[in-house]
Design an enzyme around this catalytic site. Structure first.
Site, mmCIF file in Angstrom:
data_model
loop_
_atom_site.group_PDB
_atom_site.id
_atom_site.type_symbol
_atom_site.label_atom_id
_atom_site.label_comp_id
_atom_site.label_asym_id
_atom_site.label_seq_id
_atom_site.Cartn_x
_atom_site.Cartn_y
_atom_site.Cartn_z
ATOM 1 N N THR A 143 70.368 25.780 30.270
ATOM 2 C CA THR A 143 70.605 25.278 31.217
ATOM 3 C C THR A 143 69.173 25.100 31.598
ATOM 4 O OG1 THR A 143 71.983 27.777 31.469
ATOM 5 C CG2 THR A 143 70.954 26.315 34.012
ATOM 6 N N LEU A 198 66.351 31.238 33.560
ATOM 7 C CA LEU A 198 67.567 30.372 32.475
ATOM 8 C C LEU A 198 67.781 30.529 31.370
ATOM 9 C CD1 LEU A 198 66.776 27.460 35.434
ATOM 10 C CD2 LEU A 198 68.034 28.941 35.602
ATOM 11 N N ASP A 199 69.117 30.254 30.816
ATOM 12 C CA ASP A 199 69.513 30.053 29.348
ATOM 13 C C ASP A 199 68.821 29.352 28.552
ATOM 14 O OD1 ASP A 199 70.713 32.298 30.025
ATOM 15 O OD2 ASP A 199 72.882 31.397 29.814
ATOM 16 N N LYS A 200 68.244 29.181 27.940
ATOM 17 C CA LYS A 200 67.707 28.316 27.039
ATOM 18 C C LYS A 200 68.398 26.704 27.053
ATOM 19 C CE LYS A 200 66.212 26.128 22.886
ATOM 20 N NZ LYS A 200 66.263 26.104 20.812
ATOM 21 N N ARG A 220 78.590 30.739 32.538
ATOM 22 C CA ARG A 220 79.208 30.134 31.252
ATOM 23 C C ARG A 220 80.405 31.050 31.039
ATOM 24 N NH1 ARG A 220 73.883 30.424 27.928
ATOM 25 N NH2 ARG A 220 75.901 29.579 26.062
#
Length: 231
Positions: free
Chosen positions: A59, A55-57, A154
Site C-alpha cells: 500500500t 500501511l501494508d508493504k 483488502r
C-alpha cells in the site's frame, strides 16, 4: 536513487508531525537488511520519529509520524477513537456484488497470512465504499474505513468479489499487475484545536497513472463530500 525517490516523498511537516507519501512495495519496519520507511525517514530528517499507524508493504500513500512520544500518544488516541478520517483508492478488475455501501464483519485469521470476514462482532471491521467505472472492466473504489484492522480494506473488497488488482494474497496469482493497487489518498483530523487535511495522488502504478483513472477521480471531486453510508 536517493532516499525520497526509493521510499517516500515528503507531503507536510510541522512541529508536531511529519506526513509522507509512502511508496508501494516498501516495508514499514526494517526487514532482511533493508530499511523500512520509518528508519529511512528518520535518517533523512536526522531525528527520532514515533509511529501511530501503519500501511501494508503493497500500500502506498499518506503516513503520519509524530515528532514526540506525547504527540504520538495523542494521535494514537484519535485513531483508536475513530476521530481521524481516512480515505483510500483501490482498483479491481472483478465486478463487485454491490457498487456501494457498507461492509461489516468480524476479522478472523485464516490460512497462511490471510484474514477473513465473519458474522461475528469480535475484532469488528467497518468499511464504507463507493465504486466507479474505469476502462476494460476495471472499477475504481473510494474507501473509507471506520475501523483500522489488519488487511481490512483488502479483505472487505475480496468479500464483495472485487479483490484488489495486484494483491498477491487476496487476488488471483496471475502477476499481470505492476503493483498492488491500494493507496492511502486522504486524511483529516483535528489536533490541538487545529483542523488538518491532506491528500496525495499515487506516484507509481500504470493503472493509477492512466488518464481514465485521473479523469474519474477528478469528476468525483472532494471524496469527503460523497454521501457516505451511515454506520
Amino acid at each position: 536513487m536517493n532516499t525520497e525517490q526509493k521510499y517516500f516523498s515528503l507531503v507536510a511537516e510541522n512541529e508536531f508531525f511529519v506526513i509522507i507519501n509512502k511508496l508501494n512495495n516498501v516495508n514499514f519496519h526494517s526487514e532482511d537488511g533493508e530499511y523500512g520507511v520509518v528508519v529511512a525517514l528518520e535518517k533523512r530528517l536526522k531525528r527520532k520519529l514515533y509511529s501511530v499507524h501503519r500501511l501494508d508493504k503493497m500500500t502506498s500513500g499518506l503516513l503520519i509520524l509524530a515528532k514526540s512520544s506525547i504527540v504520538a500518544n495523542d494521535l494514537s488516541i484519535l485513531f483508536k477513537t475513530q476521530q481521524i478520517e481516512k480515505y483510500y483508492l483501490a482498483i479491481s478488475d472483478k465486478k463487485p456484488k454491490k457498487k456501494q455501501g457498507l461492509i461489516k464483519g468480524g476479522m478472523e485469521k485464516s490460512r497462511r497470512s490471510m484474514w477473513k470476514l465473519t458474522p461475528s462482532k469480535e475484532n469488528l471491521a467497518i468499511t464504507q465504499f463507493f465504486s466507479f467505472p474505469l476502462s476494460e472492466g476495471k472499477r475504481l473504489f473510494v474507501v473509507k474505513p471506520k475501523t483500522g484492522k489488519t488487511h481490512q480494506i483488502r479483505v472487505a473488497l475480496k468479500s464483495i468479489s472485487s479483490a484488489i488488482c495486484g494483491d498477491h494474497i487476496y487476488a488471483d496469482k496471475d502477476n499481470q499487475y505492476d503493483r498492488g493497487y491500494l493507496h492511502a489518498y486522504g486524511i483529516a483530523f483535528n489536533l490541538y484545536g487545529h483542523d488538518y487535511r491532506f491528500s496525495c495522488l499515487p506516484e507509481t502504478g500504470t493503472l493509477f497513472l492512466q488518464t481514465v483513472f485521473l479523469a474519474q477521480l477528478d469528476s468525483i471531486g472532494d471524496v469527503r463530500q460523497l454521501s457516505w453510508p451511515k454506520v
